[in-house]
Design a protein around this motif. Structure first.
Motif, PDB file in Angstrom:
ATOM      1  N   LEU A  27       1.145  -1.021   0.156  1.00  0.00           N
ATOM      2  CA  LEU A  27       0.208  -0.122   0.224  1.00  0.00           C
ATOM      3  C   LEU A  27       1.220   1.541  -0.196  1.00  0.00           C
ATOM      4  O   LEU A  27       0.187   1.910  -0.718  1.00  0.00           O
ATOM      5  CB  LEU A  27      -1.313  -0.061   1.194  1.00  0.00           C
ATOM      6  N   TYR A  28       1.784   1.126   0.720  1.00  0.00           N
ATOM      7  CA  TYR A  28       2.971   2.460   0.928  1.00  0.00           C
ATOM      8  C   TYR A  28       3.647   2.593  -0.541  1.00  0.00           C
ATOM      9  O   TYR A  28       3.379   3.564  -1.056  1.00  0.00           O
ATOM     10  CB  TYR A  28       3.654   2.356   1.924  1.00  0.00           C
ATOM     11  N   GLN A  29       3.841   1.439  -1.096  1.00  0.00           N
ATOM     12  CA  GLN A  29       4.188   1.379  -2.730  1.00  0.00           C
ATOM     13  C   GLN A  29       3.459   2.505  -3.745  1.00  0.00           C
ATOM     14  O   GLN A  29       3.775   3.404  -4.288  1.00  0.00           O
ATOM     15  CB  GLN A  29       4.597   0.528  -3.355  1.00  0.00           C
ATOM     16  N   ILE A  30       2.168   1.943  -3.598  1.00  0.00           N
ATOM     17  CA  ILE A  30       1.075   2.257  -4.032  1.00  0.00           C
ATOM     18  C   ILE A  30       0.850   3.576  -3.890  1.00  0.00           C
ATOM     19  O   ILE A  30       0.965   4.670  -5.068  1.00  0.00           O
ATOM     20  CB  ILE A  30      -0.088   1.524  -3.836  1.00  0.00           C
ATOM     21  N   VAL A  31       0.700   4.386  -3.112  1.00  0.00           N
ATOM     22  CA  VAL A  31       0.264   5.838  -2.263  1.00  0.00           C
ATOM     23  C   VAL A  31       1.904   6.462  -2.426  1.00  0.00           C
ATOM     24  O   VAL A  31       1.367   7.807  -3.284  1.00  0.00           O
ATOM     25  CB  VAL A  31       0.081   5.498  -0.442  1.00  0.00           C
ATOM     26  N   MET A  32       2.685   5.646  -2.958  1.00  0.00           N
ATOM     27  CA  MET A  32       4.108   6.838  -2.517  1.00  0.00           C
ATOM     28  C   MET A  32       4.292   7.303  -4.698  1.00  0.00           C
ATOM     29  O   MET A  32       4.925   8.280  -4.889  1.00  0.00           O
ATOM     30  CB  MET A  32       5.173   6.778  -2.199  1.00  0.00           C
ATOM     31  N   ARG A  33       2.626   6.332  -5.207  1.00  0.00           N
ATOM     32  CA  ARG A  33       3.125   6.745  -6.483  1.00  0.00           C
ATOM     33  C   ARG A  33       2.328   7.776  -7.155  1.00  0.00           C
ATOM     34  O   ARG A  33       3.108   8.791  -8.165  1.00  0.00           O
ATOM     35  CB  ARG A  33       2.513   5.731  -7.994  1.00  0.00           C
TER      36      ARG A  33
END
Length: 110
Positions: free
Chosen positions: A69-75
């Motif tokens: 989720l963090y990777q997705i949000v940081m995009r």
């Protein structure tokens, strides 16, 4: 300079630091999709932190979900900027609490 003047100075410095974070939060709140994505991430993150604080085991699956989720949000650039501002403000406040606690011989009051 007396303690009250210094306290007001500190309050004003914290308020100035908070302005950037508050501005980014207001921008995020205007974008329902990003706002909902961040709320979902923060809710899941809080659930894991609560489990850790209670001494409960956090599964690898739950940790991987948060990382994904963090990777997705940081995009999303606005979400990334907001989370970075949130982290900077949180670290600053933690440092201020530590400095005050150390000055009184209390260690970290949090």
């Amino acid at each position: 300079m007396n303690v009250y003047d210094q306290a007001h100075g500190l309050a004003n410095a914290i308020k100035d630091s908070y302005k950037d974070y508050a501005r980014l939060k207001a921008e995020i709140d205007k974008n329902t999709e990003v706002s909902n994505m961040l709320k979902d991430f923060e809710t899941k993150q809080m659930e894991i932190q609560t489990k850790q604080m209670l001494g409960e085991e956090v599964t690898e699956e739950a940790q991987k979900t948060i990382q994904d989720l963090y990777q997705i949000v940081m995009r999303d650039p606005s979400a990334a900027e907001y989370l970075q501002a949130q982290m900077r403000f949180s670290v600053m406040m933690s440092d201020v609490y530590k400095i005050l606690g150390d000055a009184m011989g209390l260690g970290n009051p949090i």
